[in-house]
Design an enzyme around this catalytic site. Sequence first.
Site, PDB file in Angstrom:
ATOM      1  N   CYS A  40       0.799  -1.021  -0.077  1.00 30.10           N
ATOM      2  CA  CYS A  40       0.081  -0.082  -0.041  1.00 30.10           C
ATOM      3  C   CYS A  40       0.621   1.206   0.188  1.00 30.10           C
ATOM      4  CB  CYS A  40      -0.931  -0.071   1.289  1.00 30.10           C
ATOM      5  SG  CYS A  40      -2.060  -1.352   1.424  1.00 30.10           S
ATOM      6  N   CYS A  62      -0.948   9.508   7.510  1.00 28.55           N
ATOM      7  CA  CYS A  62       0.135   9.063   8.030  1.00 28.55           C
ATOM      8  C   CYS A  62      -0.041   8.990   9.610  1.00 28.55           C
ATOM      9  CB  CYS A  62       1.405   9.914   7.655  1.00 28.55           C
ATOM     10  SG  CYS A  62       1.581   9.827   5.932  1.00 28.55           S
TER      11      CYS A  62
END
Length: 278
Positions: free
Chosen positions: A35, A105
């Site tokens: 990913c 993130c």
Amino acid sequence: MWDYTDKVMDHFRNPRNVGAIENPDGKATVGSLACGDALTFMFKLGADGKIVEAKFQTFGCASAVASSSALTEMVIGKTVEEAEQITNRQIAEYLGGLPDQKMHCSVMGREALEAAIHNYRTGEEAVVQVHEEIVCTCFGVSREEIERITRENHLHTVEEVTNFCKAGGGCGMCVDAIREIVDEVNHTQAAAPLPSPEKKLTVLQKIKLIERTLEEQVRPILRKDGGDVELVDVDGNTVTIAFRGMCSGCRSAALTRDNVIATALHEFVDPAIVVVSE
């Protein structure tokens, strides 16, 4: 090029606490190289029950490295319970903000922390349960994760969900399902009845609600480390408590009072409550 803050670039160019810990108390890996982002996070506790060391190994962009680096700094010096309260938004704020498209993130960092704490408490390596419904097969994002991210970050569009967890950013087959989940979460939150400002708790009702909140939301956390808390007095919005057991005399008692007890009472009783120690 992304518009990164100076602090993001500093943590990217000079990441803190990179590496591995020998015999960590908690460790987890989240994400996937397939990913584009993967993070291994681990921590070690000191004799006082606080995190004395935290390290990470990550593969990803500048935001992934910076978020992981920031997370290690944020958890060191905290108890497991205090570290558990860190949110993905706090990680982003610690860095002075992240571009919308890179918020996933900070979410990955929070998930790694959650998984490492789960590993510390249970010895299990995985948090996601097999019965969870996977909505985005490209990135392996479950319905539960989309609901949680939408609710906690007040998201309203599929694009925002994609920014926070990548769901919908692959083949696009799950976009309609994500939109339905987002609409459902927002509809539920909008329909939730707000407390009537005219209806105030009696003193007895308030004390009972405080006791119930301490019993259900606070004591289970403290008892994991051999501690406890006692309600001493309620004077208007001032709640006096006393720590018992291992919490009595603990150097982090004030942090526990402000970050755990006060937060719970603000959420379940009254945002105006002030908590003081005996």
